[in-house]
Every structure is written in C-alpha cells, then in structure tokens.
Design an enzyme around this catalytic site. Sequence first.
Site, PDB file in Angstrom:
ATOM      1  N   GLY A 286      71.886 109.146 -26.407  1.00  0.00           N
ATOM      2  CA  GLY A 286      72.258 108.946 -25.081  1.00  0.00           C
ATOM      3  C   GLY A 286      73.299 109.437 -24.491  1.00  0.00           C
ATOM      4  CB  CYS A 287      76.623 110.326 -25.763  1.00  0.00           C
ATOM      5  SG  CYS A 287      77.153 108.775 -25.973  1.00  0.00           S
TER       6      CYS A 287
END
Length: 131
Positions: free
Chosen positions: A14-15
């Site tokens: 996600g990052c």
Amino acid sequence: MSPPIFYPEDDSGGCVDENREFSERAAAFAALGARMVGISPDGVESHVKFRKKYGLVAPLAADPEHQAIEAFGLWKLKKLYGREFMGLIRTSFIIDADGRVARIIRATRILGHAQKMLEALEAHVAGAPHK
C-alpha cells in the site's frame, strides 16, 4: 509549503502504491507551491533504498522515535484480523501560511489518496471551504 504525508512503512504494498501516486502528481503539487514530504517510522537508510527502488520524487523524512508522528496524534491502537497493535494512522495535512493545520486528509483508501490530497490543496489555494 511542505504538506506532510504520513505513511506506515517503506516498501510495503500500500505504501508503494501511495508514494508512487504522490510522485506521479509531484508537478501538480509543485504548481500549487507545495512540495510533499513523506514521513514514516522507517530510518534514513530505508528511505534511500525505497526512493531509489521505485523512483520516488518526494523527499522522505525518517521518524523512528515517532516525534512528528505523535505530535500530529497519529500513533494509535489499531486492529487487524482481531489483533491489536500500535501503529501509524495514514494521514496527510495541509499546513497554512501561518503554520497551522488547515486541513486533515485521512487515507480511507490508499489508492486515490494522492488525488484526494491534490484536490484538497487546490481548494485550499483557491480559498474554497473544504468538504
């Protein structure tokens, strides 16, 4: 103006997606007078590898002692699959010319967070009330 973007961890799925989206919009942020700064609990060495691996544009600030993270109230109890743990709440801020928080943008969805932040910044620069 350097709006902070707080994210949990370098090189996690996600990052990576979120930081790539911010990098893709770096010129649009710059046109509004903003230079985004990503902040996570990871160290400098991790940030250097992360930026290089994914060609990220925004500078990344290391906060392993959680000084900025806690000052912004983002180190909280989280729950995932029934397990509780302390972690960073993914959030971005617009800081006004006087150094005050003008807008808080919670990342309710990772994908699209950069666009949501850009739209909030455009509205802020234009003087529009936020939604």
